[in-house]
Scaffold this active site. Structure first.
Site, PDB file in Angstrom:
ATOM      1  N   GLY A 284      53.586  54.363  59.989  1.00  0.00           N
ATOM      2  CA  GLY A 284      54.754  55.171  59.634  1.00  0.00           C
ATOM      3  C   GLY A 284      54.636  55.769  58.248  1.00  0.00           C
ATOM      4  O   GLY A 284      54.943  56.952  58.042  1.00  0.00           O
TER       5      GLY A 284
ATOM      6  N   CYS B 279      48.126  48.491  62.468  1.00  0.00           N
ATOM      7  CA  CYS B 279      47.534  49.096  63.677  1.00  0.00           C
ATOM      8  C   CYS B 279      46.019  49.260  63.537  1.00  0.00           C
ATOM      9  O   CYS B 279      45.256  48.841  64.401  1.00  0.00           O
ATOM     10  CB  CYS B 279      48.207  50.438  63.931  1.00  0.00           C
TER      11      CYS B 279
ATOM     12  N   CYS C  97      46.522  47.370  66.960  1.00  0.00           N
ATOM     13  CA  CYS C  97      46.137  48.156  68.148  1.00  0.00           C
ATOM     14  C   CYS C  97      44.639  48.433  68.252  1.00  0.00           C
ATOM     15  O   CYS C  97      44.042  48.235  69.314  1.00  0.00           O
ATOM     16  CB  CYS C  97      46.832  49.516  68.133  1.00  0.00           C
TER      17      CYS C  97
ATOM     18  N   LYS D 183      42.187  45.335  68.397  1.00  0.00           N
ATOM     19  CA  LYS D 183      42.556  44.658  69.654  1.00  0.00           C
ATOM     20  C   LYS D 183      41.961  45.372  70.863  1.00  0.00           C
ATOM     21  O   LYS D 183      41.324  44.786  71.725  1.00  0.00           O
ATOM     22  CB  LYS D 183      44.094  44.598  69.727  1.00  0.00           C
TER      23      LYS D 183
ATOM     24  N   TYR E 112      53.479  40.341  74.443  1.00  0.00           N
ATOM     25  CA  TYR E 112      52.290  41.102  74.821  1.00  0.00           C
ATOM     26  C   TYR E 112      51.060  40.711  74.003  1.00  0.00           C
ATOM     27  O   TYR E 112      49.941  40.713  74.523  1.00  0.00           O
ATOM     28  CB  TYR E 112      52.568  42.609  74.811  1.00  0.00           C
TER      29      TYR E 112
ATOM     30  N   GLU F 219      47.597  39.571  75.697  1.00  0.00           N
ATOM     31  CA  GLU F 219      46.376  40.353  75.444  1.00  0.00           C
ATOM     32  C   GLU F 219      45.257  39.456  74.898  1.00  0.00           C
ATOM     33  O   GLU F 219      44.098  39.567  75.328  1.00  0.00           O
ATOM     34  CB  GLU F 219      46.675  41.474  74.447  1.00  0.00           C
TER      35      GLU F 219
ATOM     36  N   ALA G 174      52.068  50.111  76.877  1.00  0.00           N
ATOM     37  CA  ALA G 174      51.028  49.467  77.699  1.00  0.00           C
ATOM     38  C   ALA G 174      50.746  48.097  77.121  1.00  0.00           C
ATOM     39  O   ALA G 174      50.906  47.864  75.926  1.00  0.00           O
ATOM     40  CB  ALA G 174      49.758  50.312  77.678  1.00  0.00           C
TER      41      ALA G 174
ATOM     42  N   HIS H 227      43.005  62.755  94.516  1.00  0.00           N
ATOM     43  CA  HIS H 227      42.359  61.808  95.416  1.00  0.00           C
ATOM     44  C   HIS H 227      40.870  61.713  95.140  1.00  0.00           C
ATOM     45  O   HIS H 227      40.246  62.744  94.885  1.00  0.00           O
ATOM     46  CB  HIS H 227      42.596  62.271  96.859  1.00  0.00           C
TER      47      HIS H 227
ATOM     48  N   GLU I 299      47.440  58.298  92.377  1.00  0.00           N
ATOM     49  CA  GLU I 299      48.083  59.092  93.429  1.00  0.00           C
ATOM     50  C   GLU I 299      49.140  58.280  94.175  1.00  0.00           C
ATOM     51  O   GLU I 299      50.039  58.832  94.801  1.00  0.00           O
ATOM     52  CB  GLU I 299      47.054  59.670  94.409  1.00  0.00           C
TER      53      GLU I 299
HETATM   54  C1  LIG Z   1      47.856  42.207  67.313  1.00  0.00           C
HETATM   55  C2  LIG Z   1      48.685  43.464  67.373  1.00  0.00           C
HETATM   56  C3  LIG Z   1      48.446  44.396  68.344  1.00  0.00           C
HETATM   57  C4  LIG Z   1      49.195  45.549  68.403  1.00  0.00           C
HETATM   58  N1  LIG Z   1      48.941  46.453  69.399  1.00  0.00           N
HETATM   59  C5  LIG Z   1      49.665  47.583  69.476  1.00  0.00           C
HETATM   60  C6  LIG Z   1      49.384  48.547  70.495  1.00  0.00           C
HETATM   61  O1  LIG Z   1      48.488  48.357  71.329  1.00  0.00           O
HETATM   62  N2  LIG Z   1      50.128  49.673  70.533  1.00  0.00           N
HETATM   63  C7  LIG Z   1      51.127  49.916  69.617  1.00  0.00           C
HETATM   64  O2  LIG Z   1      51.775  50.963  69.691  1.00  0.00           O
HETATM   65  N3  LIG Z   1      51.422  49.019  68.651  1.00  0.00           N
HETATM   66  C8  LIG Z   1      50.711  47.872  68.561  1.00  0.00           C
HETATM   67  N4  LIG Z   1      50.981  46.968  67.560  1.00  0.00           N
HETATM   68  C9  LIG Z   1      52.123  47.239  66.641  1.00  0.00           C
HETATM   69  C10 LIG Z   1      51.760  48.215  65.541  1.00  0.00           C
HETATM   70  O3  LIG Z   1      50.589  47.798  64.875  1.00  0.00           O
HETATM   71  C11 LIG Z   1      52.921  48.303  64.553  1.00  0.00           C
HETATM   72  O4  LIG Z   1      54.109  48.593  65.253  1.00  0.00           O
HETATM   73  C12 LIG Z   1      52.685  49.395  63.508  1.00  0.00           C
HETATM   74  O5  LIG Z   1      51.513  49.143  62.770  1.00  0.00           O
HETATM   75  C13 LIG Z   1      53.896  49.475  62.561  1.00  0.00           C
HETATM   76  O6  LIG Z   1      53.664  50.441  61.565  1.00  0.00           O
HETATM   77  P1  LIG Z   1      54.398  50.351  60.174  1.00  0.00           P
HETATM   78  O7  LIG Z   1      54.041  51.616  59.465  1.00  0.00           O
HETATM   79  O8  LIG Z   1      55.814  50.011  60.347  1.00  0.00           O
HETATM   80  O9  LIG Z   1      53.752  49.070  59.430  1.00  0.00           O
HETATM   81  P2  LIG Z   1      52.255  48.643  59.173  1.00  0.00           P
HETATM   82  O10 LIG Z   1      51.289  49.384  60.009  1.00  0.00           O
HETATM   83  O11 LIG Z   1      52.258  47.154  59.306  1.00  0.00           O
HETATM   84  O12 LIG Z   1      51.994  49.041  57.671  1.00  0.00           O
HETATM   85  C14 LIG Z   1      52.666  48.450  56.612  1.00  0.00           C
HETATM   86  C15 LIG Z   1      51.766  48.492  55.390  1.00  0.00           C
HETATM   87  O13 LIG Z   1      52.529  48.142  54.243  1.00  0.00           O
HETATM   88  C16 LIG Z   1      51.724  47.385  53.365  1.00  0.00           C
HETATM   89  N5  LIG Z   1      52.592  46.635  52.456  1.00  0.00           N
HETATM   90  C17 LIG Z   1      53.453  45.630  52.761  1.00  0.00           C
HETATM   91  N6  LIG Z   1      54.124  45.238  51.673  1.00  0.00           N
HETATM   92  C18 LIG Z   1      53.680  46.008  50.643  1.00  0.00           C
HETATM   93  C19 LIG Z   1      54.004  46.080  49.255  1.00  0.00           C
HETATM   94  N7  LIG Z   1      54.934  45.306  48.711  1.00  0.00           N
HETATM   95  N8  LIG Z   1      53.346  46.981  48.488  1.00  0.00           N
HETATM   96  C20 LIG Z   1      52.401  47.813  49.020  1.00  0.00           C
HETATM   97  N9  LIG Z   1      52.073  47.779  50.325  1.00  0.00           N
HETATM   98  C21 LIG Z   1      52.707  46.898  51.133  1.00  0.00           C
HETATM   99  C22 LIG Z   1      50.920  46.508  54.318  1.00  0.00           C
HETATM  100  O14 LIG Z   1      49.740  46.016  53.695  1.00  0.00           O
HETATM  101  C23 LIG Z   1      50.623  47.490  55.457  1.00  0.00           C
HETATM  102  O15 LIG Z   1      49.397  48.153  55.280  1.00  0.00           O
HETATM  103  C24 LIG Z   1      50.229  45.797  67.458  1.00  0.00           C
HETATM  104  C25 LIG Z   1      50.474  44.857  66.457  1.00  0.00           C
HETATM  105  C26 LIG Z   1      49.717  43.701  66.410  1.00  0.00           C
HETATM  106  C27 LIG Z   1      49.990  42.707  65.325  1.00  0.00           C
END
Ligand SMILES: Cc1cc2nc3c(=O)[nH]c(=O)nc-3n(C[C@H](O)[C@H](O)[C@H](O)COP(=O)(O)OP(=O)(O)OC[C@H]3O[C@@H](n4cnc5c(N)ncnc54)[C@H](O)[C@@H]3O)c2cc1C
Length: 453
Positions: free
Chosen positions: A17, A44, A49, A52, A180, A184, A343, A438, A443
């Site tokens: 995000g 991710c 993601c 994984k 999930y 997985e 998924a 097909h 399908e």
């Molecule tokens: C094992 C696993 C498998 C997953 N598989 C999937 C999937 O197949 N498909 C899917 O859609 N989603 C999947 N997800 C979920 C997905 O990874 C998260 O929903 C997504 O990464 C959320 O994004 P975000 O930007 O909210 O946070 P994040 O991607 O977690 O990013 C947050 C960042 O903030 C940083 N941070 C935290 N605190 C501080 C601070 N104080 N100062 C500076 N930096 C900081 C962290 O280091 C991190 O890099 C999976 C999650 C896990 C754990």
């Protein structure tokens, strides 16, 4: 301390995000900085993601080798080897490549990357490594972190984070959880030849998924050799030599080489200092926001896993785009949480979009259910005893397709297309008038004619 730098926006967290918000805002001309304490790309890319799915491919490759036999290929079993260290090293190299791409993407967009852990000094000031940075807007995009239940021996239990860097594969593993991520990882380990037990305190795993899908997965996972223990919890874990003794709620004991918990994730807000600034939190510990991602402090917004919306990368990405438009664009658009497809990359995969049968009935819909179970064509020659399930939930009155659910190869790929149809309000009659492709499994979604309920 050097001179304070000023920005229009500081994003805390370079995950799914945060990066999307930073890039889109910089593209609109805003002066943007992103602070990251661990790894560019966030959960991710580094421990979610992406690695994984690479492990899922790795686990599946073993089945592909076995399945090739029925297609005329021979590879004597005693010559098939799996090298965990090579898989991890190759995965790490790919993640490093992606980290580099993220850095370049941000730099090319003109975003300043600040390495370190951020704390909010006041509503417009962020401190990183004793350096102060100010901004008109600050967005908290810090994601979530695994929670391991408080049981004796908790320190012996791994989370998904460590699973991506295991020095070696154990002979046996216990996975604790029913969501999930648990399912997985059970599929990954079993596919790589680890004797795997998945234990879950509830009656049936994958809560929130369609009941038929959940029951179907029980059979499919058992066929793959996963030992499933429901209505079971872990009371304690003890490290004895190279093994772990796991005491279960039914009084029995398991001896295993690894225990992993996938029992939930909490909002990662440690050290940010949100409470002292008066940023309200929800009862579940997430940052409380309105539908515009606004917290209770006017200059601070938040998005992604940290706000407790569905914890999925595309949700965080979507929120980033909406928030960027609100802060620096025309302000149009809201995040739509309806019919989010998703998924599960277990084996076989699950794909799902829209309402489950249970949700549709609870919402008062009179539904027609279409369901098909079959052996995927590939397995007619491979001989593998794997089946696929497809299901449509249709509103009887309007004929609208409310939900589509699938278990089978490439379920995620297939469901993405269906999600567009369901979001567009397609009816069952429109599904029926769509020409199939097909021979495919997909399908089946346009050829199920007779309701089963
Ligand atoms: C094992 C696993 C498998 C997953 N598989 C999937 C999937 O197949 N498909 C899917 O859609 N989603 C999947 N997800 C979920 C997905 O990874 C998260 O929903 C997504 O990464 C959320 O994004 P975000 O930007 O909210 O946070 P994040 O991607 O977690 O990013 C947050 C960042 O903030 C940083 N941070 C935290 N605190 C501080 C601070 N104080 N100062 C500076 N930096 C900081 C962290 O280091 C991190 O890099 C999976 C999650 C896990 C754990």
């Amino acid at each position: 301390m050097s001179e304070q730098q000023n920005f229009d926006l500081i994003v805390i967290g370079a995950g799914s995000g945060g990066v999307r918000l930073a890039r889109m805002s910089a593209a609109k001309g805003a002066r943007v900085a992103v602070v990251e304490s661990r790894y560019l790309g966030g959960t991710c890319v580094n421990v979610g993601c992406v690695p994984k799915k690479l492990f899922v491919y790795g686990a599946h490759a073993g089945e592909d080798i076995e399945d090739a036999e029925g297609y005329g290929w021979s590879l004597p079993k005693d010559q098939v080897r799996f090298d965990w260290a090579r898989l991890v090293a190759n995965k790490n190299a790919e993640i490093e490549r992606l980290n580099g791409i993220y850095a370049r993407m941000l730099e090319n967009a003109g975003v300043t990357i600040i390495e370190g852990s951020a704390t909010l000094a006041d509503a417009n000031t962020v401190v990183v490594e004793n350096q102060r940075y100010s901004a008109k807007h600050i967005t908290v995009a810090t994601g979530s972190w695994p929670v391991i239940p408080d049981v004796p021996g908790k320190e012996c239990i791994l989370s998904s984070n460590e699973m991506f860097y295991l020095p070696q594969l154990p002979r046996q593993a216990v996975i604790w959880g029913g969501g999930y991520i648990a399912v997985e990882f059970a599929g990954i380990l079993a596919g790589l030849g680890v004797e795997t037990t998945l234990l879950y305190r509830g009656d049936l795993f994958l809560r929130g998924f369609d009941g038929d899908v959940r029951r179907f997965m029980v059979d499919e996972m058992k066929k793959k050799g996963v030992n499933l223990l429901f209505n079971t919890n872990i009371e304690s874990v003890e490290n004895v030599d190279t093994h772990y003794h796991v005491r279960l709620s039914d009084g029995t004991r398991l001896v295993t080489g690894l225990v992993m918990a996938a029992t939930g994730r909490r909002a990662l807000v440690d050290g940010l200092g949100l409470e002292s600034l008066g940023v309200e939190m929800t009862d579940s510990g997430h940052v409380s926001v309105d539908r515009h991602f606004q917290t209770s402090v006017p200059s601070i917004t938040a998005l992604g896993d940290v706000i407790g919306t569905p914890q999925l990368t595309p949700v965080a990405l979507g929120q980033g785009m909406v928030l960027s438009r609100r802060l620096f664009g025309d302000g149009q658009g809201e995040m739509d949480y309806n019919s989010i497809p998703t998924a599960v990359f277990c084996q076989p995969n699950i794909g799902t979009v829209g309402l489950t049968e249970e949700e549709a009935r609870e919402a008062g819909h009179k539904v027609r259910i279409y369901r098909s179970e079959f052996r995927p064509m590939k397995h007619t020659l491979s001989g593998r005893d794997e089946r696929a399930l497809m299901k449509l939930v249709v509103d009887d009155e309007s004929d609208r397709v409310l939900g589509a659910h699938m278990v089978g190869p490439d379920a995620g790929e297939i469901t993405q297309g269906l999600a567009i149809a369901i979001k567009a309000g397609a009816t069952k009659a429109q599904f029926d008038s769509t020409v199939g492709i097909h021979p495919t499994s997909a399908e089946e979604f346009v050829t199920m004619r007779e309701p089963v309920a």
